[in-house]
Write an enzyme that holds these catalytic residues in place. Structure first.
Site, PDB file in Angstrom:
ATOM      1  N   TYR A 265       0.822  -1.221   0.000  1.00  0.00           N
ATOM      2  CA  TYR A 265       0.000   0.000   0.000  1.00  0.00           C
ATOM      3  C   TYR A 265       0.851   1.265   0.000  1.00  0.00           C
ATOM      4  O   TYR A 265       0.401   2.312  -0.438  1.00  0.00           O
ATOM      5  CB  TYR A 265      -0.905   0.043   1.237  1.00  0.00           C
ATOM      6  CG  TYR A 265      -2.251  -0.609   1.060  1.00  0.00           C
ATOM      7  CD1 TYR A 265      -2.351  -1.949   0.730  1.00  0.00           C
ATOM      8  CD2 TYR A 265      -3.420   0.117   1.244  1.00  0.00           C
ATOM      9  CE1 TYR A 265      -3.595  -2.555   0.593  1.00  0.00           C
ATOM     10  CE2 TYR A 265      -4.661  -0.480   1.106  1.00  0.00           C
ATOM     11  CZ  TYR A 265      -4.748  -1.811   0.785  1.00  0.00           C
ATOM     12  OH  TYR A 265      -5.966  -2.391   0.646  1.00  0.00           O
TER      13      TYR A 265
ATOM     14  N   LYS B 149       2.964 -15.461   2.021  1.00  0.00           N
ATOM     15  CA  LYS B 149       3.214 -16.132   0.734  1.00  0.00           C
ATOM     16  C   LYS B 149       4.717 -16.367   0.660  1.00  0.00           C
ATOM     17  O   LYS B 149       5.411 -15.909  -0.245  1.00  0.00           O
ATOM     18  CB  LYS B 149       2.692 -15.233  -0.402  1.00  0.00           C
ATOM     19  CG  LYS B 149       2.693 -15.863  -1.774  1.00  0.00           C
ATOM     20  CD  LYS B 149       1.597 -16.899  -1.975  1.00  0.00           C
ATOM     21  CE  LYS B 149       1.784 -17.595  -3.309  1.00  0.00           C
ATOM     22  NZ  LYS B 149       0.903 -18.759  -3.477  1.00  0.00           N
TER      23      LYS B 149
ATOM     24  N   ASP C 159      -3.081 -18.229  -0.132  1.00  0.00           N
ATOM     25  CA  ASP C 159      -4.054 -18.866  -1.034  1.00  0.00           C
ATOM     26  C   ASP C 159      -4.789 -19.992  -0.311  1.00  0.00           C
ATOM     27  O   ASP C 159      -6.009 -20.131  -0.410  1.00  0.00           O
ATOM     28  CB  ASP C 159      -3.385 -19.336  -2.335  1.00  0.00           C
ATOM     29  CG  ASP C 159      -2.068 -20.079  -2.128  1.00  0.00           C
ATOM     30  OD1 ASP C 159      -1.578 -20.156  -0.972  1.00  0.00           O
ATOM     31  OD2 ASP C 159      -1.514 -20.583  -3.121  1.00  0.00           O
TER      32      ASP C 159
ATOM     33  N   ASP D 214      -6.460  -7.000   3.990  1.00  0.00           N
ATOM     34  CA  ASP D 214      -7.584  -6.324   3.342  1.00  0.00           C
ATOM     35  C   ASP D 214      -8.506  -7.357   2.699  1.00  0.00           C
ATOM     36  O   ASP D 214      -9.727  -7.342   2.888  1.00  0.00           O
ATOM     37  CB  ASP D 214      -7.043  -5.354   2.280  1.00  0.00           C
ATOM     38  CG  ASP D 214      -8.147  -4.650   1.533  1.00  0.00           C
ATOM     39  OD1 ASP D 214      -9.092  -4.163   2.194  1.00  0.00           O
ATOM     40  OD2 ASP D 214      -8.088  -4.579   0.289  1.00  0.00           O
TER      41      ASP D 214
ATOM     42  N   ASP E  86     -12.489  -9.002   4.121  1.00  0.00           N
ATOM     43  CA  ASP E  86     -13.752  -8.980   3.359  1.00  0.00           C
ATOM     44  C   ASP E  86     -14.303 -10.400   3.212  1.00  0.00           C
ATOM     45  O   ASP E  86     -15.505 -10.625   3.325  1.00  0.00           O
ATOM     46  CB  ASP E  86     -13.554  -8.373   1.964  1.00  0.00           C
ATOM     47  CG  ASP E  86     -13.853  -6.885   1.919  1.00  0.00           C
ATOM     48  OD1 ASP E  86     -13.658  -6.214   2.959  1.00  0.00           O
ATOM     49  OD2 ASP E  86     -14.290  -6.389   0.869  1.00  0.00           O
TER      50      ASP E  86
HETATM   51  C1  IPM Z   1     -10.437  -1.126   3.973  1.00  0.00           C
HETATM   52  C2  IPM Z   1     -10.678  -0.495   2.636  1.00  0.00           C
HETATM   53  C3  IPM Z   1      -9.532   0.461   2.340  1.00  0.00           C
HETATM   54  C4  IPM Z   1      -8.278  -0.380   2.255  1.00  0.00           C
HETATM   55  C5  IPM Z   1      -9.698   1.306   1.061  1.00  0.00           C
HETATM   56  C6  IPM Z   1     -10.995   2.073   1.078  1.00  0.00           C
HETATM   57  C7  IPM Z   1      -8.532   2.231   0.838  1.00  0.00           C
HETATM   58  O1  IPM Z   1     -10.847  -1.446   1.649  1.00  0.00           O
HETATM   59  O2  IPM Z   1     -10.343  -0.394   4.974  1.00  0.00           O
HETATM   60  O3  IPM Z   1     -10.364  -2.349   4.032  1.00  0.00           O
HETATM   61  O4  IPM Z   1      -7.979  -0.978   1.205  1.00  0.00           O
HETATM   62  O5  IPM Z   1      -7.558  -0.434   3.253  1.00  0.00           O
HETATM   63 MG    MG Z   2     -10.956  -3.430   2.407  1.00  0.00          MG
END
Ligand code: IPM
Ligand code: MG
Length: 351
Positions: A142, A190, A222, A246, A250
């Protein structure tokens, strides 16, 4: 207890869900005799519209002067659909994390039995799911340099960089967190391909023996993505770098039944930030449809992590569990209530 909280509601549904979280904090103050004072500040697209900057200096100052930050969401479709936009709401979030030195992001994932049917996974896979994604937040791909485009625009590059002194604090935090949970840490990397991952693994092998009471395990990312669907209850603390964290957080939200209930905390050098994992959900803005539970559970993490108010935090969490088990919830969880009505229900459980 007297505390100052910065309110960075941001874009889309951010302001609506944060308002409900504040009402819940007010109810906690009334019940336990605390005083919280709030200072609002701009962030994201709302800040770009007002000042041209997604994280203005004034906002940073407000965060630095506060005891905790409650953050809503950022993002707006007018930027998502413009790959040439020079300034983006997301830059505000990334700059805030960096400026406050928030190196660790805590994303707990719990599958509540009353929400099992909301997850696409079979119920038996969800029993006992209760893990923490511990994501490094201000380094890795990042932020690594160099990054950018070649002069002719036909090549683009990002750089993943990790230093020992960025990895070690994450690993110690992982083992210390596991001691308060189920005593297991899994390093997700990884290391079969990436040099940065091999450094994480080397540090892990060095640090794990300092915590002999905690089970230490490693897994390639993975395989971790697959195991999260096959057998998610095996995990306790998953510690990992910025990008993997990240993605896996999700994925984890699917196990909880809705992204609308996942809270997070970001901690580090300066003021800690508490925010729902979900985004700004522009389609639902201003319609009283957004689920406020992630923001309310983020407020519970704030009470516990920033102020050490464990009893207060537990009361908020149990009120949320009552809302879920009695279907006093928004449409994403199969309920019929609006954002405000869910907030009012939680407040009524606390008062
Ligand atoms: C998160 C989001 C952020 C990230 C984005 C909005 C920059 O996806 O907080 O997980 O990738 O960190
Ligand atoms: Mg995110």
């Amino acid at each position: 207890m007297n505390k100052r909280i910065a309110i960075l509601a941001g874009d889309g549904i951010g302001p609506e869900v944060i308002t409900q979280a504040q009402l819940v904090l007010d109810a906690i103050c009334a019940k336990f005799g605390h005083t919280f004072s709030y200072t609002e500040a701009l962030v994201g697209a709302a800040a770009i519209d007002a000042t041209g900057d997604p994280y203005p200096a004034d906002t940073h100052e407000v965060c630095m002067q506060s005891d905790a930050v409650l953050f809503g969401a950022i993002g707006h479709p007018k930027y998502d659909n413009d790959p040439h936009a020079k300034v983006r709401p997301e830059q505000g979030l990334l700059r805030m994390r960096k400026a406050l030195g928030l190196y660790a992001n805590l994303r707990p994932v719990v599958s509540y039995p009353s929400l099992f049917d909301k997850s696409p996974l079979k119920n038996d896979r969800l029993v006992g799911v209760d893990f923490l994604v511990l994501r490094e937040l201000i380094s890795g791909i990042y932020f690594g340099e160099p990054r950018g485009r070649s002069e002719n625009g036909e090549m683009a590059f990002d750089t993943c960089v990790y230093r020992k002194d960025e990895i070690d604090p994450m690993l110690h935090l992982a083992f210390e967190s596991a001691r308060k949970r189920k005593n297991k840490v899994t390093l997700v990397d990884k290391a079969n391909v990436l040099a940065t991952s091999r450094l994480w693994r080397e540090r892990f092998q060095e640090i794990a023996p300092q915590y002999p009471d905690v089970t230490a395990d490693t897994i390639f990312v993975d395989n971790a993505a697959m195991q999260l669907i096959l057998n998610p209850a095996q995990f306790d603390v998953m510690v990992t770098g910025n990008l993997f964290g990240d993605i896996l957080s999700d994925e984890g939200s699917v196990l909880a039944g809705s992204l609308g209930i996942l809270p997070s905390a970001s901690i580090g050098e300066h003021t800690s930030v508490f925010e729902p994992v979900h985004g700004s959900y522009p389609q639902a803005t201003g319609q009283n449809r957004a689920n406020p539970l992630a923001a309310i559970l983020s407020a519970a993490m704030l009470l516990e992590t920033a102020f050490g108010l464990t009893e207060e935090a537990a009361l908020v969490r149990s009120a949320v569990e009552v809302a879920m088990s009695t279907n006093q919830v928004t449409e994403d969880l199969g309920g019929t209530l609006g954002t405000k009505e869910v907030g009012a229900f939680i407040v009524s459980q606390i008062s």
